[in-house]
Motif scaffolding. Structure first.
Motif, mmCIF file in Angstrom:
data_model
loop_
_atom_site.group_PDB
_atom_site.id
_atom_site.type_symbol
_atom_site.label_atom_id
_atom_site.label_comp_id
_atom_site.label_asym_id
_atom_site.label_seq_id
_atom_site.Cartn_x
_atom_site.Cartn_y
_atom_site.Cartn_z
ATOM 1 N N GLU A 173 53.203 37.635 45.260
ATOM 2 C CA GLU A 173 54.184 38.351 46.093
ATOM 3 C C GLU A 173 54.825 37.426 47.123
ATOM 4 O OE1 GLU A 173 52.770 41.994 47.866
ATOM 5 O OE2 GLU A 173 52.083 42.739 45.913
ATOM 6 N N ALA A 190 49.951 33.558 40.375
ATOM 7 C CA ALA A 190 48.883 34.555 40.570
ATOM 8 C C ALA A 190 47.600 34.072 39.894
ATOM 9 C CB ALA A 190 49.311 35.906 39.994
ATOM 10 N N GLU A 194 41.495 39.098 42.120
ATOM 11 C CA GLU A 194 42.739 39.488 41.449
ATOM 12 C C GLU A 194 43.805 39.865 42.468
ATOM 13 O OE1 GLU A 194 42.057 42.399 38.373
ATOM 14 O OE2 GLU A 194 40.552 41.065 37.455
ATOM 15 N N ARG A 195 43.372 40.571 43.497
ATOM 16 C CA ARG A 195 44.291 40.963 44.562
ATOM 17 C C ARG A 195 44.849 39.707 45.254
ATOM 18 N NH1 ARG A 195 47.955 43.900 46.237
ATOM 19 N NH2 ARG A 195 48.063 44.435 48.425
ATOM 20 N N ASP A 215 47.539 38.383 43.134
ATOM 21 C CA ASP A 215 48.736 39.239 43.206
ATOM 22 C C ASP A 215 49.486 39.018 44.521
ATOM 23 O OD1 ASP A 215 48.087 40.245 40.767
ATOM 24 O OD2 ASP A 215 47.203 42.107 41.527
ATOM 25 N N ARG A 218 53.759 34.844 37.553
ATOM 26 C CA ARG A 218 52.516 35.085 36.835
ATOM 27 C C ARG A 218 51.578 33.884 36.999
ATOM 28 N NH1 ARG A 218 50.120 37.436 32.254
ATOM 29 N NH2 ARG A 218 51.198 39.298 32.958
#
Lengths: 281, 761
Positions: free
Chosen positions: A246, A266, A238-239, A242, A263
C-alpha cells in the motif's frame, strides 16, 4: 573536455569550483553509460577514484560512517558484519567489474529509483554529508532525494560520506529482477529490526520515484511482534506485506508493471520480515 | 558441463576434440574483432535513424551537418548511385529512407567525420522534417490493412494440406501461443572498414555471415561491377542470423567513395539493436486430435509471423514455420496455414532455429496437453508418435535420411536428474539468484520435455553452393603446406578448426593454412547459417582434397611407373602395397605445386507445390531436451536448474565444438523462454541496451548434459549433420513445459514474465 584527477577532497572541491560545468566521476557505472549513449556531454569531469579519504569508513559506538567512495565490493567484503543488509544489497549490483567500480556515494547522488542501497539507507534514516569549498552540511536521505534522479545537492557540492545508526538486530535485503544476477531491480525491500528500540524499519525500492518507508507496515508489525522471543503471527506477516504494498507507488514501464511491482513488494517485504524473526506463530 | 563420452577422442583428425585456433586469443582479449580495425587517415561513419516507427519525410536538410568542422561527407537516399534498395530475398528495403520511414531506427542519412564524436554530433544536426503516421503494429491486422509498402503487407501466405484435414480425433485440444521478439544479441556489434581503392572500387572489411551476398548487394547500390567491390571477413563476434542482412555495408562504402578516405563504422550497443533483424514474433493457434490409444490423428494450425517493415528472409522463415509446425511426429492428416506479414515493427529475419523455434513452443505445448487429456505419460505419448525413417512429413516428403527421434528423446530423459531441492540449497542457487528473494519453502520444482526438428541448408529448390580451392605446395623449409581458399564466414561456429581437420585427415598434411576469407579470389561459400557449413563448406573441401589425392596418385604413378590404381595414400605419403615402395608428399610436390578447385552443390530440393507438398528439404536434424526448473510462484521467478539433451548429429567431427554449440544453443533457447525480449510500444523499441534486453548470465545458465546420437547421414560429407540450431529449438519449450509442471499454470506466452506467473495465482 577538462579532466581533473584530485587526490584529496579539497582538491576535488577546488576543481569543481574552477570548472562549474564539471561532472563528478566516481565509479562511472551510470555516468559513463549516459555519455556512451550520448545523453550527457559534460564540459569536464572530476575523477574521484584517487581520493583516498573518500574510501574511509568508521564503525563507531552508535554510528557507522561510510566514505562516499566505498565500492560495492568493499561493502560486501568489509561491512557484512555490521550492516549485512547493505552488503546484501551491494552484492546484487551488476557484475564483479561493476561492483569494483560503483560506489555508495554514486548510488546516493545518482538517486535512481532503482538504486540498490537506497531502500536500506532509507530504512536506517541515513544522513548524507555534503561538502563544498564553503561549507559542510548534513542532509537526511529523504530530504536529499526529491524525485527520479533529482537531489538537493547544490553546485560545487559533493557527497563525502553516509552516516547510519548502528542498530543491533537482524536485517535483510531482497531484490526482484527478471534475471538471477546483474539485473536492475524491479522491486526491492529492506527490513531492519531494532531489538533495543523494539521497532521494525522497512524501506522499499523501485516502487516509487524515491525510496519509500513503509511506515504503517512498520508500526503494525512492531506492535505485533512478541519481542521476548522475536516471533510474530503469520497473519501479521501477510498484513505487513500488504501494508508495504500500500505504501508503494509503482509505475508500469518496459521492465515491469505497476501491479506486479505491488505484488512483488508485498511478497519480499513479508519474506524479509519472516527471515528476521526466530519463529512464525 | 561436458559429458565424459564427448571428450574421449584425442588427436588432430576428424572426430577428435581439436581446440579452435582463435580460442586462446579470444579468451585473452587478443583476437582482433572487426571493431578493432584501424587505418591511418580513416574517418568515422555514423548513421542517422528515424525516431518514428512510421512517418512521412517532408524534407531533409544536411547543411547543418556539413557546416560542422571535421565532417567529410553526408549522404542520404539521393546519394545512392545505383539500386536504392537492398534485401536478401527481394530488394524491398531502402538503403536510406527517402519519402517514408517504416520502422523505428530506419536509416535516413549517414555522415563521415574525423572523429566519432564529430560524426555523432553531425548526424544529430541533420534536420529531418517528419510527419508521423499511425504505425501498423499488429501482424494479424496488417494482413488486411491498407498497404504500408508498394509490395503489400503479406510477405507470404502458405497452406499445407495433407490427408483429410477435417479428420476428428477422440480427444481434441486447442490452444493459442505467443512468442515475443528475440534478438541475436551477439557480443561484437556491427562494424566494418571501407577503403576506396585506386581502381575506383572499394574494399570492405566487415563482420558478416555471407561475404558474396553482401558484395552483390553493395555493388547493386553502388552501380558498380561486383569485381570492383571486394569484401573481406573481419573478426566476427557472433552472428546467429543477425549478420545475414546488410547493415552498415552499403553506407560505409558510399561514405568511403564520397570522401575518398577509409571509413570505419562501429555501432554502439543501442544502435546494434536497430541495426539488424530479429527473430519473428509469432502468434499461433493449434488444434490437435488424437485417438484414445494415443495416436495423433490430425493437427490444425494457423501461424502468423510479424515480419516487421521489410522482407529480409521472412518468406523462408514462414516456410519453415509451417513445414515444422506439427513437430517431428507421424501424421496422416494436417492443415497448417501461415502468414508472414509486414508491419511497422522492426524487421525480422534469420535467427538460429529460423521458424522452427516459434512453432516448437506451440506443438510441444499441445503434445503435453494431449498427453494430459489422454492420461498418458508425455514422453511415452511422444514416443508413440515419433517420425522415423521412410515416414512422411506433412509436406509429403518421405524422410530418406536418418531420423533418430526416438533415440534423442530417450537420451534426453535418461540423464540423471539433479539433486532434489532440499534445505542445503544455497539461497543464491534458488529462483531470484543474487536478489536472495526465495527461501526453500517458497520454491517448487518442475520437469518438462520437448522435441524439435529443422532442416539443414536452404530449402525449396534453392541452390546454396560452396566454392573451395586448395593449393598444395612446399614451404621454404621443404614441408608440404595446404592453403585453403574459401569464403566461409567464421562467425564463432568453429569452421576454421574443422577445415584444417578435414585437410589433415584426407591429405595427411600437417600444415594447413586458411587464407583470409574474401570475395576477391574465390566464389561464394554461401551463408554461415542454416547449420549448413559443415555439410557445404566441409563437403567442398572434402571434394577438393579428393581431387588433389587423385593428382598426387597420378604423379606417384608416374614416378613408380605403375597404374595409380595400385597406389594408396596414407599419412601424407603414397605407397604401393605389392612392392612396399613409398613416395613422400614432399618429393611429389618437388615437381611443383598442385591446385584444385570445386563448386560443391547439395542434392537438389523442390519448391513446395500445391497444398504445400514437395521434397523441399535436404536433410533433417532432431533434438530433444528435458528441462528441470525451480519456480518461485509468488514472485513468478524462474531458475533453470538443468537441461539434458539428446541430439542427432550424424557424426561428431569435433565433439568439443559440438558440445559448445549445444551449451550455447541451450543458453540462447532458455533465454527466449524466460527473459529475452525486445519490448515494443506502438512500434518503438523500449529496451535497446544490455541493461534492459536481458540475456542469461552464468547464474542463469543451467547444468547441461548432452548425448550425441551418431547415425551417419547418407549423402552427407563424413555423415555429419549440422549442429548449431537444434539446441535452440526445443530447449526453451522444455523450460516452458517445466514451468507449467511446477506451477500448474497454462503458460502460453514466452518469454515467461514474472507477472505472467505471479499475478495469475
Amino acid at each position: 573536455m577538462r579532466v581533473a584527477r584530485p587526490r584529496t577532497i579539497s582538491e576535488a572541491l577546488s576543481a569543481l569550483d574552477d570548472n562549474p560545468g564539471s561532472q563528478l566521476l566516481a565509479g562511472g557505472t551510470d555516468f559513463c553509460v549516459e555519455v556512451n549513449y550520448g545523453h550527457r556531454r559534460p564540459e569536464g569531469v572530476v575523477c574521484l577514484r584517487r581520493v583516498a579519504e573518500l574510501r574511509d569508513f568508521e564503525v563507531g559506538e552508535g554510528k557507522v560512517r561510510i566514505g562516499a567512495g566505498t565500492t560495492y565490493t568493499e561493502m560486501v567484503k568489509r561491512l557484512s558484519g555490521v550492516l549485512p543488509a547493505l552488503a546484501a544489497a551491494a552484492r546484487t549490483v551488476g557484475s564483479p567489474q561493476i561492483r569494483n567500480a560503483g560506489t555508495l556515494g554514486g548510488n546516493v547522488a545518482t538517486a535512481s529509483p532503482a538504486g540498490d542501497t537506497l531502500p536500506l539507507l532509507a530504512a536506517l534514516d541515513a544522513e548524507v554529508v555534503l561538502v563544498s569549498s564553503k561549507a559542510r552540511r548534513v542532509v537526511p536521505l529523504n530530504e536529499l532525494i526529491t524525485g527520479v534522479k533529482t537531489t538537493t545537492i547544490g553546485p560545487g557540492e559533493m557527497v563525502a560520506e553516509v552516516v547510519v545508526p548502528r542498530i543491533s538486530g537482524p536485517q535483510h535485503f531482497l531484490k526482484v529482477g527478471t534475471r538471477n544476477a546483474m539485473v536492475i531491480s524491479i522491486a526491492s525491500a529492506a527490513v531492519v529490526v531494532d531489538l533495543q528500540a523494539q521497532v521494525v524499519r522497512c524501506g522499499l525500492g523501485s516502487v516509487g520515484p524515491v525510496p519509500i518507508r513503509a511506515s504503517r507496515a512498520e508500526e503494525m508489525i512492531s506492535e505485533a511482534i512478541d519481542w521476548d522471543d522475536l516471533s510474530a503471527p503469520r497473519a501479521a506477516l501477510e498484513r505487513f506485506g500488504d501494508l508495504a504494498a500500500e505504501a508503494a507507488r509503482p509505475i508500469t514501464d518496459h521492465r515491469s508493471t505497476a501491479d506486479y511491482r505491488k505484488r512483488a513488494v508485498a511478497v519480499i517485504a513479508a519474506r524479509a520480515m519472516r527471515r528476521s524473526l526466530t519463529r512464525v506463530t | 558441463m561436458v559429458s565424459p563420452s564427448v571428450m574421449r577422442r584425442r588427436g588432430s583428425h576428424l572426430g577428435a576434440s581439436v581446440l579452435r585456433p582463435d580460442g586462446g586469443p579470444k579468451a585473452k582479449g587478443e583476437f582482433a574483432f572487426s571493431s578493432d580495425m584501424w587505418m591511418d587517415g580513416m574517418l568515422w561513419g555514423r548513421t542517422l535513424r528515424s525516431p518514428y516507427p512510421a512517418a512521412l519525410i517532408k524534407g531533409i536538410d544536411v547543411s547543418p551537418a556539413l557546416a560542422i568542422p571535421g565532417v567529410r561527407a553526408v549522404i542520404s537516399a539521393q546519394d545512392v548511385p545505383g539500386r536504392k534498395t537492398f534485401g536478401l530475398e527481394r530488394a524491398d528495403q531502402p538503403v536510406f529512407a527517402s519519402d517514408v520511414v517504416r520502422y523505428h531506427g530506419e536509416p535516413v542519412a549517414a555522415v563521415a567525420a574525423d572523429h566519432p564524436d564529430t560524426a555523432r554530433r553531425a548526424a544529430a544536426a541533420i534536420r529531418v522534417d517528419y510527419e508521423p503516421l499511425e504505425p501498423l503494429v499488429v501482424a494479424e491486422a496488417a494482413i488486411n490493412a491498407p498497404a504500408i509498402h508498394p509490395d503489400g503487407n503479406v510477405f507470404r501466405h502458405i497452406v499445407i494440406r495433407t490427408g483429410d484435414p477435417t479428420a476428428v480425433g477422440d480427444v481434441v485440444v486447442e490452444g493459442t501461443y505467443e512468442v515475443g521478439m528475440q534478438d541475436q544479441a551477439f557480443m561484437g556489434p556491427e562494424s566494418g572498414l571501407a577503403v576506396p581503392s585506386l581502381d575506383g572500387g572499394v574494399d570492405l572489411y566487415v563482420a558478416t555471415q555471407w561475404l558474396h551476398a553482401d558484395r552483390d548487394q553493395i555493388a547493386e547500390s553502388l552501380a558498380m561491377d561486383p569485381r570492383m567491390v571486394r569484401v573481406s571477413l573481419a573478426g566476427v563476434g557472433g552472428a546467429f542470423g543477425g549478420r545475414e542482412d546488410v547493415s552498415l555495408q552499403i553506407h560505409a562504402c558510399l561514405l568511403a567513395l564520397r570522401s575518398g578516405r577509409p571509413v570505419k563504422m562501429v555501432y554502439g550497443r543501442d544502435e546494434s539493436f536497430f541495426g539488424h533483424v530479429h527473430r519473428h514474433p509469432a502468434k499461433m493457434w493449434y488444434r490437435h486430435h488424437a485417438n484414445r490409444d494415443g495416436e495423433l490423428v490430425n493437427v490444425e494450425a494457423r501461424i502468423v509471423l510479424d515480419g516487421g517493415a521489410y522482407l529480409s528472409s521472412s518468406n523462408a522463415v514462414i516456410s519453415n514455420a509451417v513445414c515444422f509446425a506439427a513437430g517431428p511426429y507421424r501424421l496422416a492428416n494436417a492443415k497448417v496455414e501461415g502468414w508472414a506479414a509486414r508491419t511497422n515493427n522492426p524487421p525480422c529475419g534469420a535467427m538460429r532455429g529460423f521458424g522452427a523455434v516459434q512453432v516448437c513452443y506451440g506443438h510441444e505445448a499441445q503434445m503435453d496437453k494431449l498427453a494430459a487429456e489422454l492420461g498418458m505419460d508425455p514422453v511415452q505419448f511422444r514416443l508413440k508418435n515419433v517420425l522415423r525413417r521412410n515416414d512422411k512429413m506433412i509436406t509429403g516428403q518421405v524422410i530418406k535420411g536418418t531420423a533418430p527421434v526416438e533415440e534423442v528423446i530417450r537420451a534426453a530423459v535418461s540423464h540423471p536428474l539433479p539433486v532434489p531441492l532440499d534445505s542445503s540449497a544455497e539461497m543464491m542457487s534458488l529462483p531470484g539468484g543474487a536478489g536472495m528473494t526465495a527461501d526453500i519453502s517458497d520454491v517448487r520444482r518442475g520437469v518438462g520435455v520437448a522435441v524439435g526438428f529443422k532442416n539443414l541448408a536452404y530449402s525449396e529448390g534453392y541452390d546454396d553452393f560452396t566454392t573451395a580451392r586448395i593449393r598444395l605446395d612446399l614451404s621454404p623449409q621443404g614441408e608440404p603446406v595446404a592453403t585453403v581458399v574459401i569464403a566461409t564466414a567464421e562467425v564463432g561456429q568453429g569452421f576454421v578448426t574443422l577445415a584444417s581437420q578435414i585437410v589433415r585427415d584426407l591429405l595427411g598434411v600437417d600444415q594447413v593454412v586458411l587464407a583470409p576469407a574474401g570475395t576477391e579470389d574465390i566464389g561464394s561459400a554461401g551463408s554461415s547459417s542454416a547449420s549448413r557449413q559443415t555439410w557445404m563448406s566441409g563437403g567442398a573441401i572434402e571434394h577438393v582434397c579428393m581431387m588433389l589425392r587423385d593428382s598426387l596418385l597420378e604423379r606417384a604413378a608416374g614416378e613408380l611407373d605403375c597404374p595409380s590404381s595400385d597406389l594408396i595414400m596414407r599419412d601424407g605419403e603414397v605407397s604401393r602395397e605389392s612392392t612396399a615402395q613409398r613416395v613422400s608428399m614432399t618429393s611429389l610436390l618437388a615437381a611443383g605445386p598442385l591446385q584444385a578447385e570445386h563448386e560443391f552443390h547439395h542434392a537438389k530440393t523442390q519448391p513446395l507445390g500445391v497444398d504445400g507438398q514437395g521434397d523441399a528439404m535436404l536433410s533433417l536434424m532432431f533434438a530433444a531436451h528435458r528441462a528441470v526448473v525451480d519456480v518461485d510462484p509468488d514472485l513468478g521467478l524462474v531458475r533453470v536448474v538443468q537441461v539434458t539433451t539428446g541430439q542427432d548429429v550424424g557424426k561428431a567431427l569435433n565433439p568439443v565444438q559440438v558440445t559448445g554449440q549445444i551449451e550455447g544453443g541451450i543458453a540462447q533457447g532458455i533465454g527466449l523462454a524466460v527473459m529475452e525480449e525486445i519490448v515494443l510500444d506502438e512500434g518503438r523499441v523500449r529496451n535497446p541496451s544490455f541493461t534492459d534486453y536481458l540475456i542469461p548470465t552464468a547464474l542463469d545458465v543451467p547444468e547441461v548434459a548432452a548425448t550425441l546420437i551418431e547415425e551417419p547421414e547418407p549423402g552427407a560429407p563424413f555423415g555429419a549433420k549440422g549442429v548449431g540450431e537444434p539446441p535452440t529449438i526445443s530447449s526453451g519449450p522444455a523450460v516452458a513445459a517445466a514451468i507449467r509442471a511446477a506451477t500448474g499454470l497454462d503458460v502460453t506466452r514466452v518469454p515467461v514474465r514474472p507477472q505472467d506467473l505471479a499475478l495469475r495465482r
